[in-house]
Design an enzyme around this catalytic site. Structure first.
Site, PDB file in Angstrom:
ATOM      1  N   ASP A   7       0.881  -1.166   0.000  1.00  0.00           N
ATOM      2  CA  ASP A   7       0.000   0.000   0.000  1.00  0.00           C
ATOM      3  C   ASP A   7       0.919   1.216   0.000  1.00  0.00           C
ATOM      4  O   ASP A   7       2.136   1.086   0.135  1.00  0.00           O
ATOM      5  CB  ASP A   7      -0.904  -0.023   1.250  1.00  0.00           C
ATOM      6  N   SER A   8       0.315   2.396  -0.115  1.00  0.00           N
ATOM      7  CA  SER A   8       1.130   3.599  -0.028  1.00  0.00           C
ATOM      8  C   SER A   8       1.622   3.813   1.406  1.00  0.00           C
ATOM      9  O   SER A   8       2.649   4.442   1.627  1.00  0.00           O
ATOM     10  CB  SER A   8       0.302   4.804  -0.476  1.00  0.00           C
ATOM     11  N   CYS A  70      -4.005  -1.880  -2.177  1.00  0.00           N
ATOM     12  CA  CYS A  70      -4.209  -0.466  -2.470  1.00  0.00           C
ATOM     13  C   CYS A  70      -5.241  -0.371  -3.593  1.00  0.00           C
ATOM     14  O   CYS A  70      -4.994  -0.823  -4.720  1.00  0.00           O
ATOM     15  CB  CYS A  70      -2.882   0.152  -2.908  1.00  0.00           C
ATOM     16  N   GLU A 145      -3.093   8.979   7.993  1.00  0.00           N
ATOM     17  CA  GLU A 145      -1.647   8.764   8.138  1.00  0.00           C
ATOM     18  C   GLU A 145      -1.088   9.570   9.319  1.00  0.00           C
ATOM     19  O   GLU A 145      -0.167   9.136   9.990  1.00  0.00           O
ATOM     20  CB  GLU A 145      -0.917   9.154   6.849  1.00  0.00           C
ATOM     21  N   CYS A 177     -11.099   2.431  -0.223  1.00  0.00           N
ATOM     22  CA  CYS A 177      -9.688   2.776   0.000  1.00  0.00           C
ATOM     23  C   CYS A 177      -9.303   2.031   1.263  1.00  0.00           C
ATOM     24  O   CYS A 177     -10.029   2.088   2.258  1.00  0.00           O
ATOM     25  CB  CYS A 177      -9.515   4.286   0.190  1.00  0.00           C
ATOM     26  N   HIS A 179      -7.289   2.546   3.519  1.00  0.00           N
ATOM     27  CA  HIS A 179      -7.113   3.359   4.727  1.00  0.00           C
ATOM     28  C   HIS A 179      -8.427   3.527   5.515  1.00  0.00           C
ATOM     29  O   HIS A 179      -8.411   3.711   6.720  1.00  0.00           O
ATOM     30  CB  HIS A 179      -6.604   4.764   4.376  1.00  0.00           C
TER      31      HIS A 179
END
Ligand code: DGL
Length: 265
Positions: A7-8, A70, A145, A177, A179
């Protein structure tokens, strides 16, 4: 069985956690492309290049299967990953779309994912009569984040994103997403009780479990997170703290460089 996923940033942890629940005897090679976070506002050609670099790196990680944790990369460059890897690839969008039952579906996702309409197209392929509305949520990933997930600020942002979706009288809401499951308590508080929250990692984990069960005699038992390896492309100092916060383990984290010379600024 060793699974590769990326993932990012911390979003892939939500996929990892769901997979461990259903498939406990797996270990992971987790790559967070923290240097280029957030992916969700990047251009299509950039995401394709990231996918090329990431899948090329994973070729040498001795994995038995790969999970695209992701959604943004899933929406834009799944074919690139599948072409580069010679292990089975499991993806979030395809997994959840083949499973969706509802008639009116909302999707929250990054701007780059929404731009592709990948969720709408995938759902309509399986259930052509489904109504789908996609909402892009650019502010969520930077806030998550930064662990800014309990503030009035993120509550206001969430209400603003959910309003147009709820106006369409949806009966389920896909967290498009990886996240976003990290703010499930906040979203649950805002959503009316009749709307079901759907985490695509659940459907992915079911498909993965079927695959693992079919190979059961071929893989040795692992101790999940203890046997896992974590890599980042930057943020070596803070990422172990984020792993500890979300996964309650404190593993060694290594720095990798993915970028081919002159490719991405
Ligand atoms: N978690 C990723 C996704 O599912 C990427 C989010 C981002 O970096 O913007 O889309």
């Amino acid at each position: 069985m060793r699974l590769g996923l990326f993932d990012s940033g911390v979003g892939g942890f939500t996929v990892l956690k769901k997979v461990i629940e259903l498939c406990p005897n797996t270990s992971f090679v987790y790559l967070a492309d923290t240097a280029r976070l957030p992916y969700g506002v990047k251009k299509t050609n950039e995401i394709i290049q990231f996918a090329e670099e990431i899948s090329s790196w994973f070729k040498y990680q001795n994995i038995d299967a790969f999970l695209v944790a992701c959604n943004t990369t899933n929406a834009i460059a799944l074919d690139v990953i599948k072409k580069n890897l010679d292990v089975p690839v499991f993806d979030l969008i395809g997994s959840v779309a083949s499973n969706i039952q509802e008639s009116r579906v909302g999707v929250l996702a990054t701007p780059s994912t929404v731009r592709t309409k990948a969720y709408t197209n995938a759902i309509l392929e399986f259930k052509p009569k489904t109504f789908v509305i996609e909402q892009s949520c650019p502010e969520f990933v930077p806030m998550i984040e930064a662990n800014n997930i309990y503030s009035g600020e993120i509550t206001d942002v969430a209400i603003r994103y959910l309003q147009p979706v709820l106006n369409q009288k949806i009966d389920s809401l896909i967290l498009g997403c990886s996240h976003y499951p990290l703010i499930t308590p906040l979203l649950t508080e805002i959503l009316p009780s009749g709307v079901e929250l759907v985490d695509p990692a659940q459907a992915l984990s079911f498909q993965l479990k079927l695959f693992i069960d079919s190979k059961i005699s071929n893989y040795s038992k692992k101790k999940s997170l203890v046997d896992s390896r974590f890599y980042v492309t930057s943020n070596l100092k803070n990422f172990p703290i984020q792993i500890k916060h979300w996964l309650n383990v404190f593993p060694e984290v290594n720095l990798v460089s993915l970028q081919k010379k002159g490719c991405v600024s």
